[in-house]
Design an enzyme around this catalytic site. Structure first.
Site, mmCIF file in Angstrom:
data_model
loop_
_atom_site.group_PDB
_atom_site.id
_atom_site.type_symbol
_atom_site.label_atom_id
_atom_site.label_comp_id
_atom_site.label_asym_id
_atom_site.label_seq_id
_atom_site.Cartn_x
_atom_site.Cartn_y
_atom_site.Cartn_z
ATOM 1 N N CYS A 40 0.841 -1.201 0.000
ATOM 2 C CA CYS A 40 0.000 0.000 0.000
ATOM 3 C C CYS A 40 0.879 1.255 0.000
ATOM 4 C CB CYS A 40 -0.921 0.017 1.214
ATOM 5 S SG CYS A 40 -1.932 1.517 1.320
ATOM 6 N N HIS B 80 2.546 -5.967 -7.588
ATOM 7 C CA HIS B 80 2.055 -4.841 -8.383
ATOM 8 C C HIS B 80 3.236 -4.276 -9.165
ATOM 9 C CE1 HIS B 80 -0.747 -1.404 -9.120
ATOM 10 N NE2 HIS B 80 0.406 -0.780 -9.337
#
Length: 333
Positions: free
Chosen positions: A102, A171
Site C-alpha cells: 500500500c 504490483h
C-alpha cells in the site's frame, strides 16, 4: 494448476485485489458469482484490530460462499502482527495475506504497507514470524520496490518464499510511482522465471482488458492475475476474461437492465451489511463503472452519488431502467 499451499485454484486463477472500501462482502459476493477464483478482504490495520476498532473488526466478516477467501492485514510491529493473526484465525479464512504494497502516506509513514520496502530484512523476518505463528497459509502482496533505484524484487520474492510464504502477488509499480505511469510486468516475469521459485507468482496492475490478462498469462508466464480497479462497479470482468481465454471472443456486455439489477442488488446488500448511511456512501464509487458509456447520463449519476437516502438512489435506478431498458453499451471498455 496454481495452488496456494493445498488450495487448488485452477489454471491461471483470477484474484480480486484487496481494496479499501471496495472489496467488502457485498462486492466480493458479486465478483465470486462472476468468476473470481479467490477474493480478498479490504486491508485491515493490525493496530486497529488490537484496539478492537469497529472499522477494522467489521472487515473480518467473511462468508462460506466467498471461499477461498483471504484476509489481508498490514502493520510493521511484530508483536501487533502476531496478535492480529490470533484474532484473524477466529474468522477462519483460507489465507492470511500481508500487505507490503500500500503506497498511501498514512500507512507508509508508520513503516507499514510499501513503507517496509525500505527495510527488506524486516519484511522477511516479519513474514517468517507470521508463518511460524499459524497453520494457515501466509501470502504476500507487494510492489517492485520503493523506487526505481531500489528494485530487488527477484531477491525479495525468493527470500519470502524461503521463510514459508505460499504465494506472492506483485504490483508492477514502485511506491514512488503510486498509481501513475504504466505497470511494468517484466520484473514480475523475472521473479517467475527464477529457477528457485516454486510458489505461485501473481501479477497485478493494469489488467484492464481480457487481452491484457492473456498477455500476462502467455507472454509473461505468470501464474494468475490479481484484478483491482477494472472490477470496481464491473464484477462481470472476471467472466469476460475467462470467456476470452476459452473462445478468443469477447463476451457480450451486460445490458443496462442487467447493470441496473446488479447495482440495485449491490446497494441493498451493502445496506444490509453496514447500515443505510455507509451502505449508500461506500457504494457510490461503483456507479461510474456500472453505468459507464451511457450517453447523457450526468444527471442520473449526480443523483446517485449525492443522495443520502437509499430510496432516492433506488428510484434513480428505476428511472434509468425505464428509460434505457435492454439497451447495450458496446464501448463500455
Amino acid at each position: 494448476m496454481a495452488k496456494i499451499d493445498n488450495i487448488e485454484l485452477g489454471d491461471f486463477p483470477l484474484l480480486l485485489a484487496p481494496m479499501e472500501d471496495v472489496s467488502d462482502p457485498p462486492f466480493r459476493a458479486l465478483c465470486k458469482e462472476n468468476g473470481a477464483d479467490v477474493v480478498y478482504t479490504e486491508f485491515i490495520s493490525s493496530e486497529g484490530l488490537i484496539r478492537d476498532a469497529a472499522k477494522s473488526v467489521i472487515k473480518l466478516d467473511i462468508y462460506e460462499k466467498e471461499r477461498p477467501v483471504g484476509i489481508q492485514i498490514f502493520g510493521a510491529n511484530l508483536d501487533s502482527m502476531l496478535k492480529t493473526i490470533e484474532i484473524v484465525e477466529k474468522s477462519n479464512p483460507d489465507i492470511i495475506d500481508i500487505n507490503f504494497g500500500c503506497p498511501v502516506k498514512k500507512v507508509v509513514s508508520k513503516g507499514a504497507g510499501a513503507g517496509i520496502l525500505k527495510d527488506i530484512d524486516l519484511m522477511v523476518s516479519l513474514t517468517e514470524a507470521m508463518v511460524k505463528h499459524t497453520n494457515l497459509p501466509i501470502t504476500v502482496k507487494t510492489r517492485l520496490g520503493w523506487d526505481h533505484d531500489s528494485i530487488r524484487i527477484v531477491e525479495v520474492a525468493e527470500r519470502l518464499q524461503d521463510v514459508g510464504c505460499k504465494a506472492i502477488s506483485i504490483h508492477g509499480r514502485t511506491r514512488a510511482q503510486m498509481y501513475k505511469g504504466n505497470a511494468d510486468w517484466k520484473p514480475i516475469a523475472a521473479v517467475k522465471n527464477n529457477q528457485r521459485m516454486h510458489i505461485p507468482v501473481f501479477g497485478n496492475g493494469d489488467v484492464t482488458t481480457p487481452e491484457r490478462a492473456m498477455e500476462m498469462r502467455d507472454e509473461y508466464g505468470l501464474d494468475g492475475a490479481m484484478i483491482g480497479r477494472a472490477s470496481i462497479g464491473y464484477p462481470w470482468f472476471f467472466n469476460e476474461v475467462k470467456h476470452f481465454f476459452k473462445t478468443g471472443e469477447h463476451l457480450a456486455k451486460p445490458s443496462i437492465a442487467e447493470r441496473t439489477k446488479v447495482a440495485r442488488r449491490h446497494l441493498q446488500m451493502a445496506i444490509d451489511w453496514k447500515g443505510e448511511r455507509l451502505g449508500v456512501v461506500e457504494t457510490r464509487r461503483h456507479y461510474t463503472n456500472y453505468f459507464k458509456g451511457i450517453p447523457h447520463f450526468k444527471d442520473y449519476r449526480l443523483q446517485m452519488v449525492t443522495s443520502d437516502d437509499p430510496a432516492d438512489v433506488f428510484k434513480t435506478f428505476d428511472e434509468v431502467e425505464a428509460k434505457f431498458g435492454d439497451a447495450l453499451i458496446p464501448d463500455i471498455r
